[in-house]
Design a protein around this motif. Structure first.
Motif, PDB file in Angstrom:
ATOM      1  N   MET A 203      20.280 -21.549 -26.639  1.00  0.00           N
ATOM      2  CA  MET A 203      19.196 -20.551 -26.021  1.00  0.00           C
ATOM      3  C   MET A 203      19.149 -20.997 -24.589  1.00  0.00           C
ATOM      4  O   MET A 203      18.705 -20.103 -23.981  1.00  0.00           O
ATOM      5  CB  MET A 203      18.194 -20.885 -26.981  1.00  0.00           C
TER       6      MET A 203
ATOM      7  N   ARG B 153      25.204 -15.464 -25.992  1.00  0.00           N
ATOM      8  CA  ARG B 153      24.203 -14.837 -26.884  1.00  0.00           C
ATOM      9  C   ARG B 153      25.048 -14.508 -28.093  1.00  0.00           C
ATOM     10  O   ARG B 153      24.604 -14.534 -29.259  1.00  0.00           O
ATOM     11  CB  ARG B 153      23.692 -13.491 -26.314  1.00  0.00           C
TER      12      ARG B 153
ATOM     13  N   HIS C 201      10.691 -20.810 -31.551  1.00  0.00           N
ATOM     14  CA  HIS C 201      12.040 -20.407 -31.296  1.00  0.00           C
ATOM     15  C   HIS C 201      12.400 -18.951 -31.710  1.00  0.00           C
ATOM     16  O   HIS C 201      13.441 -18.200 -30.983  1.00  0.00           O
ATOM     17  CB  HIS C 201      13.130 -21.301 -31.663  1.00  0.00           C
TER      18      HIS C 201
ATOM     19  N   GLN D 127      20.889 -24.799 -32.311  1.00  0.00           N
ATOM     20  CA  GLN D 127      20.573 -23.469 -31.463  1.00  0.00           C
ATOM     21  C   GLN D 127      20.085 -23.852 -29.941  1.00  0.00           C
ATOM     22  O   GLN D 127      20.455 -23.135 -28.903  1.00  0.00           O
ATOM     23  CB  GLN D 127      19.842 -22.553 -32.276  1.00  0.00           C
TER      24      GLN D 127
ATOM     25  N   TRP E 145      13.646 -16.606 -28.530  1.00  0.00           N
ATOM     26  CA  TRP E 145      15.054 -15.764 -28.537  1.00  0.00           C
ATOM     27  C   TRP E 145      14.503 -14.300 -28.472  1.00  0.00           C
ATOM     28  O   TRP E 145      15.522 -13.687 -27.814  1.00  0.00           O
ATOM     29  CB  TRP E 145      15.823 -16.002 -30.002  1.00  0.00           C
TER      30      TRP E 145
END
Length: 403
Positions: A190, A216, A254, A186, A258
């Motif tokens: 990001m 996104r 994270h 991920q 996010w």
């Protein structure tokens, strides 16, 4: 020589805005300039780390990640402060960064101290994670010092990421251009999302907002675990959760990072619904992600499980900065207690990872003792964003603007 860090200690549970103001003033007045003096290597960018005594390893190679993040750090601080010394340092950093370029849009991950190739095949890899910070640094530098050449460098990097470093079958970013790691992550998504949001702020060009929305969408489709309301770190090559504990591991930093980015996009696009997943991530982090007892009460754990069990009862520096950023934007949104939490965590961060030490450390155990007594240069990117986001929210002073 860097000035010694203060020995000031306060009760983190009763930290006030006055305490936060003390640390913010120290950060802008003393720490940032002292850190720059220690990590800069003339015309050769910055050293990747300082040891526990605040000294660099003169024989160590340099990473693209540290160089690109530092370009952002210096450019971001210079834009806000108008400090000519920061702008001059950013100019040197921008020039040195180009020594890592191996092809249009592709940058090798590691180089010798002077920026020349190491001759090692692994160091020639262009890693998508690192490349996202090239865009982040260059778009910020170009706002500070506009040129005709930098926009093309930015677009070259974007095109390389979305072609040579993207899997055409899934649309997910590859980890590198040599096939060394086939596990989707991920993190590159990001940070490319972050770079796109910074680009819309720096350029005003709406196509960056479209790019952010696409990133996104694909990242949340694959990495968002709606059952737990959390973001997974990795997937198997066939896009399934990793087996066992690895598939259950969730990095608290994270979840916060996010959420901060989702809320930023919602603000930039004037579409509040974009931020909806942030509520899940923040609920997960608030419930499971922070120490409730001990000297580091209120600090973000390194990792918990999807079920909320503490998997790593240790405390890296960077997750604290991501929590601070998220609390700052939650305060702007009018959330009760967010300001007090942000100020308390900011004070705890400086009191525990910085105060009374020759240089900040990277990781603490549950008692507050250092587990990793090295000041990684790349971490200043995290720290300065926490400081400027808190200042933007009015939680503590920002840098003084200089004519």
């Amino acid at each position: 020589m860097m000035k010694p860090y203060p020995s000031r200690h306060t009760d983190a549970h009763n930290a006030t805005s006055r305490d936060a103001a003390f640390w913010a003033d120290w950060f802008w007045r003393d720490l940032l300039g002292g850190w720059m003096a220690q990590v800069q290597d003339g015309d050769f960018g910055v050293f990747d780390a300082l040891d526990a005594k605040g000294k660099p390893d003169l024989t160590a190679p340099k990473s693209l990640l540290a160089q690109a993040r530092t370009l952002f750090t210096l450019s971001h601080a210079a834009l806000l402060s108008g400090d000519p010394a920061l702008k001059a340092a950013a100019e040197k950093q921008a020039a040195f960064l180009q020594r890592f370029r191996k092809a249009p849009g592709l940058y090798r991950c590691n180089a010798k101290r002077d920026g020349s190739p190491t001759g090692q095949a692994a160091d020639e890899a262009a890693r998508s994670y690192d490349q996202t910070f090239v865009i982040l640094g260059l778009v910020t530098w170009n706002r500070l010092s506009p040129s005709d050449e930098v926009p093309q460098l930015i677009e070259d990097c974007w095109q390389a990421l979305t072609t040579q470093l993207t899997d055409p079958a899934t649309g997910l970013l590859l980890n590198d251009d040599i096939g060394g790691n086939l596990t989707p992550a991920q993190n590159p998504h990001m940070h490319l999302y972050e770079a796109c949001l910074q680009a819309i702020r720096m350029t005003g060009d709406p196509h960056w907002l479209e790019r952010a929305a696409d990133l996104r969408s694909i990242a949340l489709r694959h990495f968002m675990d709606h059952d737990s309301g959390s973001i997974a770190e990795f997937l198997t090559p066939d896009l399934l959760p990793l087996p066992g504990a690895d598939g259950q591991r969730r990095e608290v930093g994270h979840q916060c990072e996010w959420a901060w980015l989702l809320l930023q996009e919602a603000e930039l696009a004037a579409q509040p619904d974009i931020g909806a997943p942030a509520a899940q991530l923040l609920a997960f982090a608030d419930r499971f992600g922070f120490a409730k007892t001990g000297p580091l009460t209120g600090a973000a754990f390194d990792a918990v499980s999807a079920a909320g069990e503490v998997m790593e009862n240790s405390f890296l520096l960077w997750p604290q900065t991501e929590a601070i950023k998220t609390l700052a934007i939650r305060h702007i949104a009018g959330e009760p207690e967010a300001a007090a939490r942000a100020q308390a965590l900011m004070c705890l961060m400086f009191e525990s990872w910085f105060a009374g030490r020759p240089v900040f450390v990277n990781r603490l155990d549950a008692t507050g003792d250092s587990l990793w007594s090295e000041a990684l240069t790349r971490l200043m990117y995290h720290i300065i964003l926490a400081m400027t986001e808190g200042a933007r929210a009015g939680l503590w002073p920002g840098p003084t603007t200089r004519a």
